[in-house]
Scaffold this active site. Structure first.
Site, PDB file in Angstrom:
ATOM      1  N   LYS A  38     -62.993  36.967  20.346  1.00 24.37           N
ATOM      2  CA  LYS A  38     -62.292  35.926  19.570  1.00 24.37           C
ATOM      3  C   LYS A  38     -61.514  36.610  18.446  1.00 24.37           C
ATOM      4  O   LYS A  38     -62.051  37.457  17.743  1.00 24.37           O
ATOM      5  CB  LYS A  38     -63.323  34.945  18.989  1.00 24.37           C
ATOM      6  CG  LYS A  38     -62.710  33.704  18.409  1.00 24.37           C
ATOM      7  CD  LYS A  38     -62.074  32.803  19.449  1.00 24.37           C
ATOM      8  CE  LYS A  38     -62.993  31.693  19.883  1.00 24.37           C
ATOM      9  NZ  LYS A  38     -62.452  30.940  21.038  1.00 24.37           N
TER      10      LYS A  38
ATOM     11  N   THR B 272     -66.189  33.469  24.213  1.00 26.86           N
ATOM     12  CA  THR B 272     -65.534  33.839  22.946  1.00 26.86           C
ATOM     13  C   THR B 272     -65.913  32.816  21.879  1.00 26.86           C
ATOM     14  O   THR B 272     -66.001  33.150  20.698  1.00 26.86           O
ATOM     15  CB  THR B 272     -63.998  33.937  23.104  1.00 26.86           C
ATOM     16  OG1 THR B 272     -63.467  32.652  23.367  1.00 26.86           O
ATOM     17  CG2 THR B 272     -63.621  34.899  24.203  1.00 26.86           C
ATOM     18  N   ASP B 273     -66.192  31.599  22.304  1.00 27.25           N
ATOM     19  CA  ASP B 273     -66.642  30.578  21.345  1.00 27.25           C
ATOM     20  C   ASP B 273     -68.010  30.958  20.761  1.00 27.25           C
ATOM     21  O   ASP B 273     -68.255  30.790  19.563  1.00 27.25           O
ATOM     22  CB  ASP B 273     -66.716  29.216  22.034  1.00 27.25           C
ATOM     23  CG  ASP B 273     -66.930  28.101  21.031  1.00 27.25           C
ATOM     24  OD1 ASP B 273     -66.032  27.890  20.184  1.00 27.25           O
ATOM     25  OD2 ASP B 273     -68.015  27.475  21.055  1.00 27.25           O
TER      26      ASP B 273
ATOM     27  N   PHE C 281     -35.352  65.754  -3.979  1.00 16.47           N
ATOM     28  CA  PHE C 281     -35.262  66.124  -2.558  1.00 16.47           C
ATOM     29  C   PHE C 281     -34.040  67.017  -2.404  1.00 16.47           C
ATOM     30  O   PHE C 281     -32.902  66.555  -2.537  1.00 16.47           O
ATOM     31  CB  PHE C 281     -35.154  64.872  -1.680  1.00 16.47           C
ATOM     32  CG  PHE C 281     -35.159  65.194  -0.213  1.00 16.47           C
ATOM     33  CD1 PHE C 281     -36.244  65.840   0.369  1.00 16.47           C
ATOM     34  CD2 PHE C 281     -34.071  64.876   0.600  1.00 16.47           C
ATOM     35  CE1 PHE C 281     -36.254  66.157   1.719  1.00 16.47           C
ATOM     36  CE2 PHE C 281     -34.076  65.177   1.955  1.00 16.47           C
ATOM     37  CZ  PHE C 281     -35.168  65.824   2.518  1.00 16.47           C
TER      38      PHE C 281
ATOM     39  N   ARG D 185     -34.646  61.627  -8.703  1.00 16.54           N
ATOM     40  CA  ARG D 185     -34.329  60.382  -8.008  1.00 16.54           C
ATOM     41  C   ARG D 185     -35.447  59.380  -8.192  1.00 16.54           C
ATOM     42  O   ARG D 185     -36.527  59.718  -8.693  1.00 16.54           O
ATOM     43  CB  ARG D 185     -34.089  60.636  -6.508  1.00 16.54           C
ATOM     44  CG  ARG D 185     -35.337  61.112  -5.814  1.00 16.54           C
ATOM     45  CD  ARG D 185     -35.175  61.282  -4.313  1.00 16.54           C
ATOM     46  NE  ARG D 185     -36.449  61.701  -3.734  1.00 16.54           N
ATOM     47  CZ  ARG D 185     -36.688  61.802  -2.439  1.00 16.54           C
ATOM     48  NH1 ARG D 185     -35.729  61.542  -1.562  1.00 16.54           N
ATOM     49  NH2 ARG D 185     -37.864  62.175  -1.996  1.00 16.54           N
TER      50      ARG D 185
ATOM     51  N   VAL E  84     -41.323  63.413  -0.153  1.00 15.00           N
ATOM     52  CA  VAL E  84     -42.354  62.438   0.233  1.00 15.00           C
ATOM     53  C   VAL E  84     -43.435  63.169   1.034  1.00 15.00           C
ATOM     54  O   VAL E  84     -44.641  62.932   0.861  1.00 15.00           O
ATOM     55  CB  VAL E  84     -41.728  61.296   1.066  1.00 15.00           C
ATOM     56  CG1 VAL E  84     -42.795  60.339   1.545  1.00 15.00           C
ATOM     57  CG2 VAL E  84     -40.669  60.566   0.254  1.00 15.00           C
ATOM     58  N   GLN E  85     -42.987  64.095   1.902  1.00 14.82           N
ATOM     59  CA  GLN E  85     -43.924  64.836   2.751  1.00 14.82           C
ATOM     60  C   GLN E  85     -44.994  65.527   1.906  1.00 14.82           C
ATOM     61  O   GLN E  85     -46.188  65.487   2.212  1.00 14.82           O
ATOM     62  CB  GLN E  85     -43.170  65.902   3.577  1.00 14.82           C
ATOM     63  CG  GLN E  85     -42.427  65.380   4.778  1.00 14.82           C
ATOM     64  CD  GLN E  85     -40.997  64.942   4.483  1.00 14.82           C
ATOM     65  OE1 GLN E  85     -40.671  64.583   3.356  1.00 14.82           O
ATOM     66  NE2 GLN E  85     -40.163  64.915   5.489  1.00 14.82           N
TER      67      GLN E  85
ATOM     68  N   ASN F 195     -39.918  55.880   3.033  1.00 19.13           N
ATOM     69  CA  ASN F 195     -39.087  56.166   1.867  1.00 19.13           C
ATOM     70  C   ASN F 195     -38.152  54.973   1.694  1.00 19.13           C
ATOM     71  O   ASN F 195     -37.181  54.824   2.428  1.00 19.13           O
ATOM     72  CB  ASN F 195     -38.312  57.470   2.117  1.00 19.13           C
ATOM     73  CG  ASN F 195     -37.619  57.993   0.888  1.00 19.13           C
ATOM     74  OD1 ASN F 195     -37.817  57.468  -0.216  1.00 19.13           O
ATOM     75  ND2 ASN F 195     -36.810  59.017   1.059  1.00 19.13           N
TER      76      ASN F 195
ATOM     77  N   HIS G 122     -35.340  53.069   0.130  1.00 21.77           N
ATOM     78  CA  HIS G 122     -34.186  53.597  -0.608  1.00 21.77           C
ATOM     79  C   HIS G 122     -33.625  52.615  -1.631  1.00 21.77           C
ATOM     80  O   HIS G 122     -33.519  51.408  -1.372  1.00 21.77           O
ATOM     81  CB  HIS G 122     -33.070  53.964   0.379  1.00 21.77           C
ATOM     82  CG  HIS G 122     -33.505  54.942   1.427  1.00 21.77           C
ATOM     83  ND1 HIS G 122     -34.001  56.192   1.119  1.00 21.77           N
ATOM     84  CD2 HIS G 122     -33.532  54.855   2.790  1.00 21.77           C
ATOM     85  CE1 HIS G 122     -34.305  56.830   2.236  1.00 21.77           C
ATOM     86  NE2 HIS G 122     -34.043  56.034   3.270  1.00 21.77           N
TER      87      HIS G 122
HETATM   88  O1  LIG Z   1     -38.661  63.119   0.596  1.00 18.37           O
HETATM   89  C1  LIG Z   1     -37.816  63.004   1.492  1.00 18.37           C
HETATM   90  N1  LIG Z   1     -38.074  63.510   2.732  1.00 18.37           N
HETATM   91  C2  LIG Z   1     -37.178  63.445   3.771  1.00 18.37           C
HETATM   92  O2  LIG Z   1     -37.449  63.923   4.897  1.00 18.37           O
HETATM   93  C3  LIG Z   1     -35.953  62.800   3.500  1.00 18.37           C
HETATM   94  N2  LIG Z   1     -34.863  62.555   4.283  1.00 18.37           N
HETATM   95  C4  LIG Z   1     -33.975  61.896   3.482  1.00 18.37           C
HETATM   96  O3  LIG Z   1     -32.838  61.478   3.844  1.00 18.37           O
HETATM   97  N3  LIG Z   1     -34.476  61.718   2.227  1.00 18.37           N
HETATM   98  C5  LIG Z   1     -35.714  62.272   2.211  1.00 18.37           C
HETATM   99  N4  LIG Z   1     -36.646  62.371   1.242  1.00 18.37           N
END
Ligand SMILES: O=c1[nH]c(=O)c2[nH]c(=O)[nH]c2[nH]1
Length: 325
Positions: A41, A86-87, A188, A205, A252-253, A279, A281
């Protein structure tokens, strides 16, 4: 095929093999093989209220159950004699909540899996997925209210327990939908510069993301509520850095990796962690496109928030097995 699927196929094939020929309904039409079956359920809604004197505690859950049986006669022969309706699975959720209480979503999911496997010998696998409504105690005049709650949209808490007969349960928890932003200490630059590149290097940024984080436990001896709050704090601390100056992020990675690393470092009960940081934007408005307007010169910035497309950055990171040397 993953391990758990393989186990299930074994159970099902064992049953099919033991069926006498004349009971094989599909024999004259086409040979078939069951890879997997499950039924249950979805989204059983439940509010659990516990009163400790004047202080009240609530847990609102949506519980989804799924069982696999050691045979497939319901599918192949229309024989329902082994089906736990399931009930009835839905009713079980309400009965177990009343009998045992709901300490955490994970504990309740473990309890349900255990119950289904113990009560029904022909159940080979139980899975319970739970989404929790994020009720938070209200604060009135700086004081925690005893019985009034506010639905917070900060982050969603979901979890899943899956257990095969005679095996330990696998437990994962997730935190999702947590949108965060910082307005500096993010850069970046130095990425591939070829004929497809238009994005300039950014030293400073804005960084906005909607965190999704999922982690797998290596034990059930966990204070699940505290663990969820712990992961949330780590995500926020790594993202934001110290309150007075922040923390520089080159990508970000890298922020994602540092977060996963900290979760594994601080929480020995976590074996593996998946993090997805889209990410999101915010594009700066180009005021050079308004040559006839004499702009006030100041340091303020104006951005265009966008929801799509967003960068999609994710990784699954696990504890490295200790070498036996
Ligand atoms: O931190 C980031 N990683 C990316 O891989 C990436 N690619 C992108 O266009 N901006 C960013 N920023």
């Amino acid at each position: 095929m993953c391990d758990s699927q393989r186990r299930s196929v074994c159970y099902l094939q064992a049953y099919q093999g033991s069926m006498s020929k004349h009971t094989m309904a599909s024999e004259s039409v086409i040979q078939t093989e069951f890879k997997f079956t499950g039924y249950g359920k979805n989204y059983v809604k439940l509010l659990y209220l516990r009163r400790d004197g004047d202080i009240h505690f609530v847990k609102e859950l949506e519980v989804s159950t799924e069982l696999t049986l050691n045979n497939v006669k319901d599918y192949t022969h229309g024989d329902n004699s082994d089906i736990i309706a399931t009930d009835s699975q839905k009713n079980t959720v309400y009965v177990m909540a009343k009998q045992h209480g709901v300490k955490s979503a994970e504990r309740f999911a473990l309890l349900l899996c255990e119950h289904f496997l113990r009560k029904y010998r022909h159940v080979t696998r139980a899975k319970v997925y739970i989404e929790e409504a994020p009720w938070k105690r209200m604060e009135i005049g700086g004081q925690q209210h005893v019985h009034a709650f506010l639905l917070s949209h900060e982050a969603k808490h979901v979890c899943e327990v899956e257990q095969y007969r005679d095996e330990r349960p696998t437990i994962w928890t997730a935190l999702s939908g947590m949108k965060v932003m910082k307005t500096t200490q993010s850069a970046f630059k130095n990425f591939v510069s070829d004929e497809f590149r238009t994005l300039p290097d950014a030293d400073d940024r804005l960084f906005c993301t909607i965190v999704q984080c999922k982690w797998w436990y290596n034990t059930s001896a966990v204070n699940f509520e505290r663990a969820w709050e712990g992961v949330k704090s780590i995500i926020l601390e790594i993202f934001a850095g110290p309150a007075d100056r922040g923390e520089y992020s080159p990508s970000v990675q890298n922020t994602l990796y540092l977060t996963a690393q900290k979760v594994l470092e601080k929480m020995p009960e976590v074996e593996k962690v998946y993090i997805n940081l889209p990410n999101v934007h915010y594009f700066g408005v180009d005021y050079n496109r308004f040559p006839k307007i004499d702009f006030v010169r100041n340091d303020d910035n104006v951005y265009m928030p966008t929801d799509k497309p967003s960068g999609n950055i994710n990784a699954t990171i696990a504890r490295k097995p200790k070498s036996r040397l």
